[in-house]
Enzyme design. Structure first.
Site: not given
Ligand code: NAP
Length: 268
Positions: A67, A103
């Protein structure tokens, strides 16, 4: 050859985007395809160089881990690099290939009826999705956000980036009262621990929004429903961001009056 769009990422097998776009293409009788293509980080430049000259390619959606990197290969007409800092959609326009981010608008659409200006909001998470969400919240006049994250320093940097006041706290901090609480972490996703929060401080008119969509009924949403709070699940944002991309690829708005059918298909 048939015109097509696609979603790219690595891995890509899990993507639900083809189900959504193919459903709308069939519903509207558009003769085009939408597929998923695995593209590695090293292959991203070659991918765009090749697709640019493919007359059948209408554009692509972009998922993890491209992204941010994809911004280097497209025109950034909306200054997305300086705002959200990541794109999820690339489309053709006036001979150029242009990057954008749907998004933020996809996140906001299901709560557009809420008057959030000046209201306190809690966001959990500071990753890519949280960036799009904070951008959307700042745009609609939210001033104070309490951001909880495993790494609160990352949260503080994000709040400053979007000109938001508020506190960046550790994930296990007690929640403040808020009009809206959003989970933007991957906690609650299949294979991840649940997001375990005490929601008792939220007022009864608060909305709890979980952007995780697999599973659809997360422990967070279950806890919110147990308190009779309004909820928004992750499929709303997923379908919302796809709808905006669909229009950019195929030139027609998708039939959102058939969302119930689409949701049934996505959860089957
Ligand atoms: P990302 O950039 O990898 O960010 C992940 C986030 O989750 C970070 O804040 C990370 O914390 C936290 N995290 C991950 N594992 C963790 C754990 N074990 N304990 C505590 N915090 C944890 O991913 P993203 O793209 O933002 O996506 C995040 C979620 O949103 C995913 O489940 C994705 O499928 C979903 N999503 C949904 C949509 C939709 O359209 N519905 C769109 C985009 C994403 P740190 O900052 O401390 O690493």
């Amino acid at each position: 050859m048939t015109h097509y769009a696609e979603v790219i990422g690595d891995p890509i097998a899990q993507s639900k985007s083809p189900v959504i776009h193919e459903f709308w293409l069939a519903a509207l009788g558009i003769e085009a395809a939408y597929r998923k293509t695995q593209v590695t980080a090293e292959g991203l430049g070659d991918y765009f160089a090749g697709r640019r000259d493919d007359p059948d390619w209408l554009g692509c959606n972009i998922t993890i881990p491209h992204k941010q990197a994809a911004l280097d290969f497209v025109e950034d007409r909306g200054d997305v690099r300086a705002s959200i800092g990541a794109i999820n959609t690339v489309f053709r326009s006036d001979g150029a290939i242009v990057g954008t981010n749907t998004d933020a608008a996809g996140f906001y659409a299901p709560i557009a009826g809420m008057d959030l200006a000046g209201q306190p909001v809690v966001v959990i998470g500071a990753g890519g999705a949280a960036r799009a969400i904070l951008f959307a919240l700042a745009r609609v006049g939210v001033e104070r956000v309490t951001l909880l994250n495993r790494n609160p320093l990352k949260g503080a940097a994000l709040l400053a980036n979007f000109g938001l006041k508020g506190d960046a706290l550790k994930l296990d901090s007690p929640l403040p009262p808020a009009a809206l609480l959003v989970n933007a972490t991957s906690l609650g996703m299949t294979g991840q621990p649940p997001l375990d929060l005490d929601l008792s401080v939220l007022p009864e008119e608060a909305v709890v929004y979980d952007i995780v969509y697999a599973p659809l009924e997360t422990a967070l949403l279950k806890a919110a429903r147990a308190r009779d709070l309004d909820t928004v699940d992750g499929l709303e944002m997923l379908i919302g961001q796809a709808a905006l991309a669909f229009e950019l690829f195929f030139g027609q708005a998708p039939p959102r009056d058939r969302d119930d059918e689409l949701r049934a298909l996505l959860t089957a």
